[in-house]
Design a protein around this motif. Structure first.
Motif, PDB file in Angstrom:
ATOM      1  N   HIS A  22      -7.811  -7.163   8.338  1.00  0.00           N
ATOM      2  CA  HIS A  22      -6.986  -6.057   8.842  1.00  0.00           C
ATOM      3  C   HIS A  22      -7.265  -4.783   8.059  1.00  0.00           C
ATOM      4  O   HIS A  22      -7.380  -3.699   8.639  1.00  0.00           O
ATOM      5  CB  HIS A  22      -5.498  -6.395   8.760  1.00  0.00           C
ATOM      6  N   LYS A  23      -7.369  -4.905   6.758  1.00  0.00           N
ATOM      7  CA  LYS A  23      -7.652  -3.735   5.920  1.00  0.00           C
ATOM      8  C   LYS A  23      -9.026  -3.150   6.251  1.00  0.00           C
ATOM      9  O   LYS A  23      -9.179  -1.929   6.345  1.00  0.00           O
ATOM     10  CB  LYS A  23      -7.569  -4.080   4.438  1.00  0.00           C
ATOM     11  N   CYS A  64      -4.329 -16.584   5.330  1.00  0.00           N
ATOM     12  CA  CYS A  64      -3.518 -15.358   5.415  1.00  0.00           C
ATOM     13  C   CYS A  64      -4.142 -14.228   4.611  1.00  0.00           C
ATOM     14  O   CYS A  64      -4.193 -13.076   5.066  1.00  0.00           O
ATOM     15  CB  CYS A  64      -2.092 -15.627   4.944  1.00  0.00           C
ATOM     16  N   SER A  65      -4.622 -14.544   3.434  1.00  0.00           N
ATOM     17  CA  SER A  65      -5.288 -13.546   2.599  1.00  0.00           C
ATOM     18  C   SER A  65      -6.529 -12.990   3.296  1.00  0.00           C
ATOM     19  O   SER A  65      -6.776 -11.775   3.295  1.00  0.00           O
ATOM     20  CB  SER A  65      -5.672 -14.178   1.259  1.00  0.00           C
ATOM     21  N   ARG A 119      -5.474 -10.681   6.102  1.00  0.00           N
ATOM     22  CA  ARG A 119      -5.063  -9.384   5.557  1.00  0.00           C
ATOM     23  C   ARG A 119      -6.288  -8.541   5.185  1.00  0.00           C
ATOM     24  O   ARG A 119      -6.325  -7.321   5.426  1.00  0.00           O
ATOM     25  CB  ARG A 119      -4.146  -9.562   4.359  1.00  0.00           C
ATOM     26  N   LYS A 120      -7.292  -9.184   4.589  1.00  0.00           N
ATOM     27  CA  LYS A 120      -8.518  -8.479   4.218  1.00  0.00           C
ATOM     28  C   LYS A 120      -9.213  -7.925   5.458  1.00  0.00           C
ATOM     29  O   LYS A 120      -9.667  -6.779   5.459  1.00  0.00           O
ATOM     30  CB  LYS A 120      -9.458  -9.423   3.465  1.00  0.00           C
TER      31      LYS A 120
END
Length: 87
Positions: free
Chosen positions: A57-58, A50-51, A54-55
């Protein structure tokens, strides 16, 4: 096996299927993250996945923003823009 686990198993993937899916997710992580995650719980693998998502996506958002800024500041015609986007 408790009755709640039997009910859950009838509706969801088996423990082996879940373990296999978590293993496959872990394999998708970059090498340095995979090394860090050896012999860890499913929860830790899922948190790391998940982390990482998210990275990513950023990074996509940041890159999109940068491209928008460059396009807004540039005076490009449609042909030049098309050639840049095709590269």
């Amino acid at each position: 096996m408790s009755s709640s686990r039997i009910l859950l198993a009838s509706r969801c993937a088996t423990e082996d299927e879940i373990s296999e899916l978590v293993f496959k997710l872990q394999a998708l992580l970059p090498e340095r993250r995979r090394q860090h995650l050896r012999r860890v719980s499913r929860d830790e693998v899922l948190e790391e996945v998940c982390s990482y998502i998210r990275k990513l996506h950023k990074q996509v958002d940041d890159t999109s923003e940068r491209i928008s800024q460059l396009l807004a500041s540039a005076d490009l015609d449609a042909d030049v823009l098309r050639s840049l986007l095709q590269q």
